[in-house]
Design an enzyme around this catalytic site. Sequence first.
Site, mmCIF file in Angstrom:
data_model
loop_
_atom_site.group_PDB
_atom_site.id
_atom_site.type_symbol
_atom_site.label_atom_id
_atom_site.label_comp_id
_atom_site.label_asym_id
_atom_site.label_seq_id
_atom_site.Cartn_x
_atom_site.Cartn_y
_atom_site.Cartn_z
ATOM 1 N N ASP A 1 0.759 8.684 3.057
ATOM 2 C CA ASP A 1 -0.572 7.966 2.792
ATOM 3 C C ASP A 1 -1.566 8.500 3.699
ATOM 4 O OD1 ASP A 1 0.092 6.749 5.152
ATOM 5 O OD2 ASP A 1 0.356 4.681 4.287
ATOM 6 N N LYS B 1 3.621 10.182 -3.771
ATOM 7 C CA LYS B 1 3.669 9.259 -2.581
ATOM 8 C C LYS B 1 4.495 8.016 -3.060
ATOM 9 C CE LYS B 1 0.726 5.870 -1.740
ATOM 10 N NZ LYS B 1 -0.243 5.135 -1.600
#
Length: 254
Positions: A139, A121
């Site tokens: 996320d 991420k």
Amino acid sequence: MARKRRSRRINRELAEAYPYAVAELDFRNPYQLLVATVLSAQTTDVRVNMVTPALFAAYPDARALAEADEARLQELIQPTGFFRAKSRSLLALANKLVDDFDGEVPPKLDALVTLPGVGRKTANVVLGNAFGIPGLTVDTHFGRLSRRLELTTSEDPVQVEKDVAELIERSEWTMFSHRLIFHGRRVCHARKPACGACVIAGLCPSAGIGGTDPTAARKLLKYELAPGREALLARAREGATRDELRAEGFSLGT
């Protein structure tokens, strides 16, 4: 093919709704974005943005951060939460940048994920926003909306990334991430989504779970979409930058 067409239509509708969508962490270079993204774990971008000006003034690059006094570093980042663990990650990250990458943030995913505290991420945030290399930022908002929109059924971030990557053009990955995260923060909330004010309700299999009354839904909207913040929304849609909006006296929080 129908699923891919729907996914790309969702992207187009979100692009029209949020032409001003950007990374909501403030940064000036890849180092600042990397540090800010590590700090953003388990807290809000708004809170990180309150901390980073003093942090970057004290430690303007990886070499300075690698030599930081840990107690002072913890003091600076304490408002972001989990500051002891985050300080350890940042010190280790900075030292690895200095030792293995001459103090520079590497523009490659396989190198970024070798850094302490950096997963896919964070790596995709840095690649997409600091280097212009397309990446999907999975996320909590991205994952939640991807499942509600039935772009994936997985809870695993890596699988979510893979599933969505098959539906959205690669060139759109970074901007699609911004748009979906924007929508999750403003409209499609975890507990009570504002379905009655959602621009993609007609494309969403989960539409209605938060109620469909437009008046009630508008009260749930956040940030620049919140009632009473029409001037902020207008300036954002005109293309004003985050720095310009702050200079004009607008608050960018909720």
